[in-house]
Design a protein around this motif. Sequence first.
Motif, PDB file in Angstrom:
ATOM      1  N   SER A  97      18.102 -63.266  55.147  1.00  0.00           N
ATOM      2  CA  SER A  97      17.267 -62.671  53.530  1.00  0.00           C
ATOM      3  C   SER A  97      16.646 -63.831  52.721  1.00  0.00           C
ATOM      4  O   SER A  97      15.309 -64.002  52.284  1.00  0.00           O
ATOM      5  N   HIS A  98      17.167 -66.026  53.355  1.00  0.00           N
ATOM      6  CA  HIS A  98      16.048 -66.231  52.770  1.00  0.00           C
ATOM      7  C   HIS A  98      14.912 -66.155  53.698  1.00  0.00           C
ATOM      8  O   HIS A  98      14.534 -66.416  54.635  1.00  0.00           O
ATOM      9  N   ARG A  99      13.783 -66.532  52.509  1.00  0.00           N
ATOM     10  CA  ARG A  99      12.452 -66.602  54.033  1.00  0.00           C
ATOM     11  C   ARG A  99      11.814 -67.636  53.072  1.00  0.00           C
ATOM     12  O   ARG A  99      10.375 -66.960  52.393  1.00  0.00           O
ATOM     13  N   PRO A 100      11.215 -68.514  53.761  1.00  0.00           N
ATOM     14  CA  PRO A 100      10.591 -69.855  53.401  1.00  0.00           C
ATOM     15  C   PRO A 100       8.603 -69.013  53.158  1.00  0.00           C
ATOM     16  O   PRO A 100       8.925 -68.315  55.001  1.00  0.00           O
ATOM     17  N   THR A 101       8.137 -69.660  52.730  1.00  0.00           N
ATOM     18  CA  THR A 101       7.190 -69.613  53.515  1.00  0.00           C
ATOM     19  C   THR A 101       6.771 -70.581  55.386  1.00  0.00           C
ATOM     20  O   THR A 101       7.301 -71.392  55.153  1.00  0.00           O
ATOM     21  N   ARG A 102       5.523 -69.893  55.790  1.00  0.00           N
ATOM     22  CA  ARG A 102       5.250 -69.722  57.191  1.00  0.00           C
ATOM     23  C   ARG A 102       3.692 -70.010  57.699  1.00  0.00           C
ATOM     24  O   ARG A 102       3.231 -69.093  56.831  1.00  0.00           O
ATOM     25  N   VAL A 103       3.505 -71.006  58.036  1.00  0.00           N
ATOM     26  CA  VAL A 103       1.758 -71.410  58.889  1.00  0.00           C
ATOM     27  C   VAL A 103       2.638 -70.815  60.954  1.00  0.00           C
ATOM     28  O   VAL A 103       3.548 -71.656  60.855  1.00  0.00           O
ATOM     29  N   CYS A 104       2.442 -69.726  60.964  1.00  0.00           N
ATOM     30  CA  CYS A 104       1.499 -70.006  62.321  1.00  0.00           C
ATOM     31  C   CYS A 104       1.268 -69.570  63.116  1.00  0.00           C
ATOM     32  O   CYS A 104      -0.032 -68.683  63.178  1.00  0.00           O
ATOM     33  N   VAL A 105       0.377 -70.492  64.254  1.00  0.00           N
ATOM     34  CA  VAL A 105      -0.663 -70.642  64.945  1.00  0.00           C
ATOM     35  C   VAL A 105      -0.383 -71.240  66.423  1.00  0.00           C
ATOM     36  O   VAL A 105       0.356 -71.736  66.939  1.00  0.00           O
ATOM     37  N   GLN A 106      -1.809 -70.359  66.958  1.00  0.00           N
ATOM     38  CA  GLN A 106      -1.461 -70.557  68.298  1.00  0.00           C
ATOM     39  C   GLN A 106      -2.325 -72.778  68.784  1.00  0.00           C
ATOM     40  O   GLN A 106      -3.160 -72.232  67.757  1.00  0.00           O
ATOM     41  N   VAL A 107      -1.514 -72.843  69.946  1.00  0.00           N
ATOM     42  CA  VAL A 107      -2.486 -74.545  69.792  1.00  0.00           C
ATOM     43  C   VAL A 107      -2.712 -74.503  71.654  1.00  0.00           C
ATOM     44  O   VAL A 107      -2.020 -73.802  72.162  1.00  0.00           O
ATOM     45  N   GLU A 108      -3.725 -74.942  71.788  1.00  0.00           N
ATOM     46  CA  GLU A 108      -3.780 -75.018  72.846  1.00  0.00           C
ATOM     47  C   GLU A 108      -2.887 -75.778  74.113  1.00  0.00           C
ATOM     48  O   GLU A 108      -2.648 -75.272  75.415  1.00  0.00           O
TER      49      GLU A 108
END
Length: 126
Positions: A97-108
Amino acid sequence: MELKELVSMEASPALGPYCHGRKYGNMIITSGQIPLTKDGEYVYEIKAATTLVLNNLLSIVEAGGGCRESVARVDVYINSLDDFAAINEAYAEFFGSHRPTRVCVQVEALPENVPLEASMIAFAEE
């Protein structure tokens, strides 16, 4: 305040000229972790790799006095957006239930063609 180096005996060793993490005051910032065990084995299956990376990162946060619930942000770099759903599943299982902020990106590309790398920002409990 002093900038302290953090080292976890549970996380994989650093593969370059950097440390596992740093703590300044109660802020904890980790270096990126790839799915590499402390014994030097790479994990490629996406859910297992995600869980390993998150556990390695949490061990660094804990070395700085933080805990799972003190993780404020996770940055995730993935080789393929096709893995996004599986990563989300492992991420939700890990954090509950803990929901930290997140960034998720595709990299080469990532080292050893692993499927992801991630880092965390957390806070020590004081």
